[in-house]
Design a protein around this motif. Sequence first.
Motif, PDB file in Angstrom:
ATOM      1  N   PHE A  55     -42.572  -4.935  38.592  1.00 37.97           N
ATOM      2  CA  PHE A  55     -41.637  -5.080  39.700  1.00 37.97           C
ATOM      3  C   PHE A  55     -42.314  -4.681  41.012  1.00 37.97           C
ATOM      4  O   PHE A  55     -43.028  -3.687  41.077  1.00 37.97           O
ATOM      5  CB  PHE A  55     -40.389  -4.224  39.464  1.00 37.97           C
ATOM      6  N   PHE A  56     -42.082  -5.469  42.051  1.00 42.32           N
ATOM      7  CA  PHE A  56     -42.609  -5.210  43.397  1.00 42.32           C
ATOM      8  C   PHE A  56     -44.117  -4.934  43.359  1.00 42.32           C
ATOM      9  O   PHE A  56     -44.617  -4.028  44.026  1.00 42.32           O
ATOM     10  CB  PHE A  56     -41.844  -4.050  44.055  1.00 42.32           C
ATOM     11  N   ARG A  73     -46.500  -4.294  46.392  1.00 37.24           N
ATOM     12  CA  ARG A  73     -45.560  -3.903  47.443  1.00 37.24           C
ATOM     13  C   ARG A  73     -45.610  -4.761  48.713  1.00 37.24           C
ATOM     14  O   ARG A  73     -44.600  -5.261  49.183  1.00 37.24           O
ATOM     15  CB  ARG A  73     -45.795  -2.444  47.818  1.00 37.24           C
ATOM     16  N   PHE A  91     -43.852  -8.157  49.132  1.00 33.09           N
ATOM     17  CA  PHE A  91     -42.395  -8.082  49.127  1.00 33.09           C
ATOM     18  C   PHE A  91     -41.868  -7.549  50.461  1.00 33.09           C
ATOM     19  O   PHE A  91     -40.829  -8.002  50.949  1.00 33.09           O
ATOM     20  CB  PHE A  91     -41.916  -7.231  47.954  1.00 33.09           C
ATOM     21  N   GLN A 112     -40.636 -10.283  36.449  1.00 28.17           N
ATOM     22  CA  GLN A 112     -40.446  -9.185  37.400  1.00 28.17           C
ATOM     23  C   GLN A 112     -40.591  -9.625  38.860  1.00 28.17           C
ATOM     24  O   GLN A 112     -39.851  -9.149  39.729  1.00 28.17           O
ATOM     25  CB  GLN A 112     -41.434  -8.039  37.101  1.00 28.17           C
ATOM     26  N   GLU A 113     -41.535 -10.513  39.147  1.00 23.93           N
ATOM     27  CA  GLU A 113     -41.708 -10.948  40.528  1.00 23.93           C
ATOM     28  C   GLU A 113     -40.468 -11.673  41.039  1.00 23.93           C
ATOM     29  O   GLU A 113     -39.953 -11.379  42.134  1.00 23.93           O
ATOM     30  CB  GLU A 113     -42.925 -11.872  40.649  1.00 23.93           C
ATOM     31  N   TYR A 170     -37.397 -11.581  39.879  1.00 21.82           N
ATOM     32  CA  TYR A 170     -36.242 -10.691  39.946  1.00 21.82           C
ATOM     33  C   TYR A 170     -36.363  -9.695  41.112  1.00 21.82           C
ATOM     34  O   TYR A 170     -35.347  -9.279  41.683  1.00 21.82           O
ATOM     35  CB  TYR A 170     -36.053  -9.958  38.623  1.00 21.82           C
ATOM     36  N   SER A 171     -37.580  -9.320  41.465  1.00 21.62           N
ATOM     37  CA  SER A 171     -37.776  -8.468  42.642  1.00 21.62           C
ATOM     38  C   SER A 171     -37.297  -9.180  43.903  1.00 21.62           C
ATOM     39  O   SER A 171     -36.612  -8.599  44.747  1.00 21.62           O
ATOM     40  CB  SER A 171     -39.255  -8.083  42.781  1.00 21.62           C
ATOM     41  N   LEU A 174     -40.587  -0.018  40.426  1.00 17.54           N
ATOM     42  CA  LEU A 174     -39.173  -0.209  40.712  1.00 17.54           C
ATOM     43  C   LEU A 174     -38.555   1.065  41.283  1.00 17.54           C
ATOM     44  O   LEU A 174     -38.528   2.095  40.617  1.00 17.54           O
ATOM     45  CB  LEU A 174     -38.437  -0.616  39.432  1.00 17.54           C
ATOM     46  N   LEU A 223     -34.943  -0.174  49.628  1.00 16.02           N
ATOM     47  CA  LEU A 223     -36.193  -0.876  49.384  1.00 16.02           C
ATOM     48  C   LEU A 223     -37.371  -0.232  50.101  1.00 16.02           C
ATOM     49  O   LEU A 223     -38.505  -0.609  49.873  1.00 16.02           O
ATOM     50  CB  LEU A 223     -36.075  -2.333  49.833  1.00 16.02           C
TER      51      LEU A 223
END
Length: 296
Positions: free
Chosen positions: A75-76, A79, A82, A114-115, A117-118, A164, A289
């Motif tokens: 996830f993310f 960083r 995103f 994950q990408e 959904y992020s 996350l 975030l």
Amino acid sequence: MTQADFDFLRTLLHLRSGLSLSLEKRYLVESRLGILCRRRGISGLDALVRRLRLDNDRELEGAVVEAMTTNETLFFRDRMPFDMFRDVILPEKLAANVAKRSLRIWCAAVSSGQEAYSLAMILDEIAPRLAGWKIEIVGTDISAEILERARAGLYSQFEVQRGLPIQLLLKYFKQEGDKWRIAERIRGMVDLKLHNLLESSEHLGQFDVIFCRNVLIYFDVPTKARVMAALSQRLAPDGAFILGAAETVIGITTTIVPDKQHRGLYRDGRSSRGQAPNFGFAFDRPKSLVESGSHI
């Protein structure tokens, strides 16, 4: 495994997936395909190669490709892409697309989701500002097995600990035993499709934003150029393209060029823009975030 069998597998993998394996990767082939053989009751790699040579078994070929495909994601991840999506690309696209009120995003090689959904969580954080908009996130991958994992949206404790923020874990996930399942509304924002980047993507349509991160590093230069040429055809003239931190378009293509203002962001080179337009539109960062030190 004989050298002839290794060369056959290297050729097969390159033709089917674009994966370019050096001679030093022989141990990796033996390890991963050895596991595949045991799962399928095949006596060994020599027997596997015989079946591939003689049976024209497309399903088995696909299983070999899946076994050799790297599905590392989180996830993310990294960083910055995103943050750039939220702070640069979104304001730009929301201003540019205000008349048609639609936004299409493609996550190529989406792996276990994950990408995508992020990105969906970022968009959900500003949902009131997107009222009346048609938002599409398309995630594609060559592996049917990994796409099933992505559709399930079920992740281990280790997976949700990697990148996350805890606020988003508590907001968007529900614990099921020792795992965490992402909210149905977030899963519903992502359309997951089986797709090989070496094949035509015309049926996917055009996108305002394309994420294709940490994929090109596994291809040789001719395959990188082929894939980038195809992806550039799917990017809207004023669209945004994001590569991985270790990837570049230099020496590969001129159809996608670096943005002059934002590192890691690329534009349609055919439009001769090379930089983001200034629409004078921005919005505040969602607090959950951006708070540092909030990862579990």
